[in-house]
Design a protein around this motif. Structure first.
Motif, PDB file in Angstrom:
ATOM      1  N   ALA A 266       0.831  -1.205   0.000  1.00  0.00           N
ATOM      2  CA  ALA A 266       0.000   0.000   0.000  1.00  0.00           C
ATOM      3  C   ALA A 266       0.864   1.254   0.000  1.00  0.00           C
ATOM      4  N   THR A 267       1.975   1.227   0.736  1.00  0.00           N
ATOM      5  CA  THR A 267       2.856   2.392   0.796  1.00  0.00           C
ATOM      6  C   THR A 267       3.508   2.650  -0.552  1.00  0.00           C
ATOM      7  N   ARG A 268       3.908   1.592  -1.242  1.00  0.00           N
ATOM      8  CA  ARG A 268       4.493   1.782  -2.579  1.00  0.00           C
ATOM      9  C   ARG A 268       3.504   2.468  -3.509  1.00  0.00           C
ATOM     10  N   LEU A 269       2.229   2.109  -3.400  1.00  0.00           N
ATOM     11  CA  LEU A 269       1.206   2.745  -4.226  1.00  0.00           C
ATOM     12  C   LEU A 269       1.078   4.224  -3.865  1.00  0.00           C
ATOM     13  N   VAL A 270       1.035   4.528  -2.570  1.00  0.00           N
ATOM     14  CA  VAL A 270       0.945   5.922  -2.138  1.00  0.00           C
ATOM     15  C   VAL A 270       2.151   6.719  -2.629  1.00  0.00           C
ATOM     16  N   LEU A 271       3.321   6.127  -2.544  1.00  0.00           N
ATOM     17  CA  LEU A 271       4.530   6.832  -2.990  1.00  0.00           C
ATOM     18  C   LEU A 271       4.522   7.047  -4.498  1.00  0.00           C
ATOM     19  N   ARG A 272       4.024   6.077  -5.253  1.00  0.00           N
ATOM     20  CA  ARG A 272       3.928   6.269  -6.709  1.00  0.00           C
ATOM     21  C   ARG A 272       2.964   7.401  -7.040  1.00  0.00           C
ATOM     22  N   LEU A 273       1.845   7.451  -6.329  1.00  0.00           N
ATOM     23  CA  LEU A 273       0.885   8.535  -6.554  1.00  0.00           C
ATOM     24  C   LEU A 273       1.491   9.888  -6.173  1.00  0.00           C
ATOM     25  N   ALA A 274       2.241   9.907  -5.070  1.00  0.00           N
ATOM     26  CA  ALA A 274       2.893  11.147  -4.648  1.00  0.00           C
ATOM     27  C   ALA A 274       3.928  11.590  -5.676  1.00  0.00           C
ATOM     28  N   ALA A 275       4.700  10.632  -6.202  1.00  0.00           N
ATOM     29  CA  ALA A 275       5.702  10.959  -7.216  1.00  0.00           C
ATOM     30  C   ALA A 275       5.039  11.547  -8.456  1.00  0.00           C
ATOM     31  N   HIS A 276       3.903  10.973  -8.835  1.00  0.00           N
ATOM     32  CA  HIS A 276       3.164  11.504  -9.989  1.00  0.00           C
ATOM     33  C   HIS A 276       2.696  12.929  -9.707  1.00  0.00           C
ATOM     34  N   GLY A 277       2.184  13.151  -8.491  1.00  0.00           N
ATOM     35  CA  GLY A 277       1.703  14.481  -8.141  1.00  0.00           C
ATOM     36  C   GLY A 277       2.805  15.520  -8.089  1.00  0.00           C
ATOM     37  N   LEU A 278       3.997  15.091  -7.704  1.00  0.00           N
ATOM     38  CA  LEU A 278       5.127  16.020  -7.590  1.00  0.00           C
ATOM     39  C   LEU A 278       5.907  16.138  -8.887  1.00  0.00           C
ATOM     40  N   GLY A 279       5.565  15.338  -9.894  1.00  0.00           N
ATOM     41  CA  GLY A 279       6.237  15.458 -11.182  1.00  0.00           C
ATOM     42  C   GLY A 279       7.449  14.575 -11.357  1.00  0.00           C
ATOM     43  N   GLY A 280       7.527  13.479 -10.614  1.00  0.00           N
ATOM     44  CA  GLY A 280       8.656  12.564 -10.783  1.00  0.00           C
ATOM     45  C   GLY A 280       9.857  12.973  -9.955  1.00  0.00           C
ATOM     46  N   ARG A 281      11.016  13.102 -10.597  1.00  0.00           N
ATOM     47  CA  ARG A 281      12.232  13.472  -9.887  1.00  0.00           C
ATOM     48  C   ARG A 281      12.096  14.891  -9.318  1.00  0.00           C
ATOM     49  N   PRO A 282      12.863  15.215  -8.271  1.00  0.00           N
ATOM     50  CA  PRO A 282      12.736  16.538  -7.654  1.00  0.00           C
ATOM     51  C   PRO A 282      13.021  17.666  -8.644  1.00  0.00           C
ATOM     52  N   THR A 283      12.253  18.737  -8.541  1.00  0.00           N
ATOM     53  CA  THR A 283      12.539  19.906  -9.382  1.00  0.00           C
ATOM     54  C   THR A 283      13.918  20.471  -9.061  1.00  0.00           C
ATOM     55  N   SER A 284      14.358  20.312  -7.828  1.00  0.00           N
ATOM     56  CA  SER A 284      15.698  20.776  -7.454  1.00  0.00           C
ATOM     57  C   SER A 284      16.754  20.102  -8.320  1.00  0.00           C
ATOM     58  N   GLU A 285      16.565  18.820  -8.603  1.00  0.00           N
ATOM     59  CA  GLU A 285      17.515  18.089  -9.437  1.00  0.00           C
ATOM     60  C   GLU A 285      17.549  18.655 -10.848  1.00  0.00           C
ATOM     61  N   ALA A 286      16.382  18.986 -11.379  1.00  0.00           N
ATOM     62  CA  ALA A 286      16.326  19.531 -12.738  1.00  0.00           C
ATOM     63  C   ALA A 286      17.105  20.842 -12.833  1.00  0.00           C
ATOM     64  N   PHE A 287      16.967  21.708 -11.838  1.00  0.00           N
ATOM     65  CA  PHE A 287      17.691  22.979 -11.872  1.00  0.00           C
ATOM     66  C   PHE A 287      19.182  22.767 -11.634  1.00  0.00           C
ATOM     67  N   ALA A 288      19.538  21.789 -10.827  1.00  0.00           N
ATOM     68  CA  ALA A 288      20.953  21.477 -10.639  1.00  0.00           C
ATOM     69  C   ALA A 288      21.562  20.987 -11.953  1.00  0.00           C
ATOM     70  N   ARG A 289      20.825  20.197 -12.699  1.00  0.00           N
ATOM     71  CA  ARG A 289      21.329  19.717 -13.986  1.00  0.00           C
ATOM     72  C   ARG A 289      21.524  20.876 -14.958  1.00  0.00           C
ATOM     73  N   ARG A 290      20.679  21.886 -14.880  1.00  0.00           N
ATOM     74  CA  ARG A 290      20.884  23.070 -15.729  1.00  0.00           C
ATOM     75  C   ARG A 290      22.223  23.726 -15.386  1.00  0.00           C
ATOM     76  N   ARG A 291      22.526  23.818 -14.109  1.00  0.00           N
ATOM     77  CA  ARG A 291      23.808  24.405 -13.704  1.00  0.00           C
ATOM     78  C   ARG A 291      24.970  23.569 -14.219  1.00  0.00           C
ATOM     79  N   LEU A 292      24.847  22.257 -14.072  1.00  0.00           N
ATOM     80  CA  LEU A 292      25.912  21.373 -14.533  1.00  0.00           C
ATOM     81  C   LEU A 292      26.097  21.462 -16.046  1.00  0.00           C
TER      82      LEU A 292
END
Length: 299
Positions: A266-292
């Motif tokens: 059940a927790t894996r399902l909740v986490l998958r739904l949360a990941a979908h709601g948050l857009g997958g990988r952290p937005t912080s990571e996306a901006f860090a990749r822009r810097r890199l």
């Protein structure tokens, strides 16, 4: 705005403090160096995984076992009155140190240490004696650091993927964050983490204050679907805690009579739904990749 988008914005606000992309995350695209951790690091693998939601809950629970750490939260923190503000601030620190350039990471840690300077008081220790505490006391800083890693690794083992280099590499890498936070001799392997955690056992305490803290962490003021999702997440987090801490906290794995409930599924399902709601990988990571990418292009 549709109902689904409203839920997404509500979730983002809970996690990051903003229904959209917070300005501090955008600023991670700035900076003059790659930062302390690379995209192939163990730290990026752990902190970029949605299992950190369970890790954060576990960290709050384990950290509460030290009466000095709990006193600081009770006496000064906004956690009881504005829990989401404190959670968002903690998430900001983790993401900034993980994905920011070195100057930004150092500044984030120095800011937390400055805020800690006023957090002082007294508490009753495990022997019943009154002790003074300071949030910047090296031993309290160490306990918070150790409990953080224990909880995040336990959650990741249950709900995350493989860690490059395994737990030893993550612990060794995150020792950098410990040093930035003035933690004395942070562990650099699983064996060292276990040894240092064990040394704190005599200092840990189950009392009425701990029970109140656990009850609040179990039932924070979420609404609607978030409340249901969090109930599952809490049970799934408890399921990952090392037995000794679960027993000290007075918590049990979810069961129906003699039968264990499938809380991890059940927790894996909740986490998958949360990941979908948050857009997958952290937005912080996306901006860090822009810097890199910018730094790589500039040679």
């Amino acid at each position: 705005m549709g109902l689904l988008e409203a839920h997404r914005q509500d979730l983002r606000k809970t996690v990051s403090g903003s229904p959209g992309v917070p300005q501090w995350a955008r600023e991670l695209a700035d900076g003059t160096d790659p930062g302390f951790f690379a995209p192939d690091s163990a730290v990026w693998a752990v902190h970029g995984n949605i299992a950190t939601l369970a890790g954060g809950v576990g960290a709050l629970l384990i950290q509460s076992l030290h009466p000095g750490a709990l006193a600081g939260v009770d006496d000064y923190s906004m956690f009881k009155t504005q829990p989401f503000v404190r959670l968002a601030a903690t998430g900001r620190w983790i993401m900034t140190v993980t994905y920011g350039d070195t100057a930004t990471a150092r500044t984030a840690c120095e800011r937390v240490l400055r805020l800690h300077e006023r957090v002082r008081g007294t508490y009753t220790d495990a022997c019943g004696a009154t002790q003074a505490y300071s949030a910047n006391d090296p031993q309290l800083l160490k306990w918070v650091h150790l409990a953080f890693m224990e909880a995040f690794l336990s959650a990741h083992a249950a709900y995350g993927g493989p860690i490059p280099g395994g737990e030893d590499r993550y612990i060794a890498e995150w020792a950098i964050a410990g040093e930035l936070m003035r933690v004395p001799d942070p562990p650099r392997s699983r064996a060292e983490l276990d040894e240092q955690l064990a040394a704190f056992t005599p200092d840990l305490l189950h009392d009425a204050k701990l029970e109140a803290s656990v009850e609040f962490i179990r039932h924070p003021p979420f609404r609607g679907m978030q409340r249901l999702g969090y109930r599952i997440l809490f049970a799934g987090t408890v399921d990952t805690l090392p037995r000794r801490y679960r027993e000290m906290l007075g918590l049990r794995k979810a069961s129906l009579g003699p039968f264990r409930l499938p809380v991890r599924t059940a927790t894996r399902l909740v986490l998958r739904l949360a990941a979908h709601g948050l857009g997958g990988r952290p937005t912080s990571e996306a901006f860090a990749r822009r810097r890199l990418d910018r730094l790589a292009a500039s040679g």
